[in-house]
Design an enzyme around this catalytic site. Sequence first.
Site, short mmCIF file in Angstrom:
data_model
loop_
_atom_site.label_atom_id
_atom_site.label_comp_id
_atom_site.label_asym_id
_atom_site.label_seq_id
_atom_site.Cartn_x
_atom_site.Cartn_y
_atom_site.Cartn_z
N ASN A 138 0.86 -1.18 0.00
CA ASN A 138 0.00 0.00 0.00
C ASN A 138 0.90 1.23 0.00
O ASN A 138 1.45 1.61 1.02
CB ASN A 138 -0.91 -0.02 1.24
CG ASN A 138 -1.82 1.21 1.30
OD1 ASN A 138 -1.85 2.02 0.36
ND2 ASN A 138 -2.55 1.36 2.39
N TRP A 139 1.03 1.82 -1.18
CA TRP A 139 1.95 2.96 -1.32
C TRP A 139 1.37 4.25 -0.78
O TRP A 139 2.06 5.29 -0.78
CB TRP A 139 2.34 3.14 -2.79
CG TRP A 139 3.21 2.04 -3.34
CD1 TRP A 139 3.89 1.10 -2.62
CD2 TRP A 139 3.51 1.78 -4.71
NE1 TRP A 139 4.58 0.27 -3.46
CE2 TRP A 139 4.36 0.66 -4.75
CE3 TRP A 139 3.13 2.37 -5.91
CZ2 TRP A 139 4.85 0.12 -5.95
CZ3 TRP A 139 3.61 1.85 -7.11
CH2 TRP A 139 4.46 0.74 -7.12
N LYS A 140 0.11 4.22 -0.41
CA LYS A 140 -0.55 5.43 0.10
C LYS A 140 -0.30 6.61 -0.86
O LYS A 140 -0.27 6.39 -2.07
CB LYS A 140 -0.09 5.71 1.54
CG LYS A 140 -0.29 4.46 2.43
CD LYS A 140 -0.14 4.69 3.90
CE LYS A 140 -0.40 3.38 4.65
NZ LYS A 140 -0.31 3.53 6.11
N HIS A 186 -9.78 1.70 4.94
CA HIS A 186 -8.49 1.85 5.62
C HIS A 186 -8.66 2.87 6.76
O HIS A 186 -9.43 3.83 6.62
CB HIS A 186 -7.43 2.32 4.62
CG HIS A 186 -6.05 2.25 5.17
ND1 HIS A 186 -5.57 3.20 6.04
CD2 HIS A 186 -5.06 1.33 5.03
CE1 HIS A 186 -4.33 2.86 6.39
NE2 HIS A 186 -4.00 1.73 5.78
N GLU A 216 -5.93 -4.29 10.70
CA GLU A 216 -4.87 -3.30 10.90
C GLU A 216 -5.19 -2.51 12.16
O GLU A 216 -5.94 -1.52 12.11
CB GLU A 216 -4.80 -2.33 9.71
CG GLU A 216 -4.38 -2.97 8.42
CD GLU A 216 -3.72 -1.98 7.47
OE1 GLU A 216 -2.65 -2.29 6.94
OE2 GLU A 216 -4.27 -0.87 7.27
N SER A 272 3.20 -1.82 10.70
CA SER A 272 4.65 -1.83 11.00
C SER A 272 5.34 -3.14 10.60
O SER A 272 6.26 -3.58 11.28
CB SER A 272 4.89 -1.57 12.49
OG SER A 272 4.45 -0.29 12.85
N GLY A 311 2.69 -0.88 4.46
CA GLY A 311 2.77 0.53 4.09
C GLY A 311 4.21 0.94 3.85
O GLY A 311 4.80 0.67 2.79
#
Length: 262
Positions: free
Chosen positions: A12-14, A97, A169, A218, A239
Site C-alpha cells: 500500500n503505497w498510500k 483503511h 490493521e 509496521s 505501508g
Amino acid sequence: MDNNRKTYIIANWKMNFTPGEASLYLNKLANRYQPVRKVQAILAPGMVSLQTLSLQINRRQFKLAAQNCHWQDYGSYTGEVSPTQIRSFVDYVIIGHSERRYVFNETDKIIAQKVAAAIRNGLTPILCIGETELERRDGETKAAIYDQLAAGLSQVSAEDIDKVIIAYEPVWAISSNKGAKPASPLDIEEVQKLIRKHIARRYDAQTAENISILYGGSVNKDTAAGYLSIDGIDGLLIGNASLIADQFCAILEIAKGVKNER
Ligand code: 13P
C-alpha cells in the site's frame, strides 16, 4: 491447522510516487520477482498511477489494487473515482483503511456501500478493520472488530462473501501513527479468531474457514516471517516498508518460503 488459502502480500503505497516513479519501481520488481501460485503479490499505487501500471504489469506476476473508490458507479461527485472507472485497471480495492475512516471521516455506512460497489463491479474488496489505541486501552477491541465487520459486510450476501478479503490493521500499530508499536502475534491470533467467529455466525463455518485474513501494521522484512507464521493469518498489508522495492521483494521471497513450510 493447514488450509488451501493463498497468501496475499500487498504494497500500500498510500500517497507516494508519481506515475513515473511507480513505473520505475515496478520495472525493478518485475526483473527480480518470480511468481508462485500460492503467493499473490499486489501493488496498490495512487489513482494517478493505475492506468500506467496496468499497461505495464504482467498480471501473472502482480495484480493491482486501488486504495479507495466511491460507492456509486457514476455521478456528480467532484474529485471522486468510481469502481466502474477503475475496474479495467485493478482486480482489488482497499476499502475502509483507517486513514480513510479517521482522516476522511468515512463512516461504517459509507464503507458498507463501498464494499457492495466493489463487488457489483467485479472487484475484490479488501475490507480493513482495526481498533484504535483508545478502544484497545478500554478493553473494547472485540466490540470494535465486531461492529466494523457487521457494518462493513452488512450488504454482502452469502453468495458474495467469498469475494471479500479482510485486513486486520490495529490503528495503533500503523507506523505513521504517533507512538506506533507492532502488534504481538498473540494479539493478532486472537483477533483473527474473533473475525472467523463472527463470519461463522453471520454466514457459516466453512465460509469462516475459507475467508482470507491479512495483517497490517509496521511490518518489515525482519518481522514478516513471524507475522506470516501466525495461525490463521493469510498475508500482509504493508505501508512504509513497501516503498522500497528491495524490501518489498524480500518480503515476497519470505512469503514464498513460509508458504512452502506449511
Ligand atoms: P505501515 O506498514 O507503514 O505500518 O502501514 C500499514 C498500513 O497502513 C497498510 O495499509
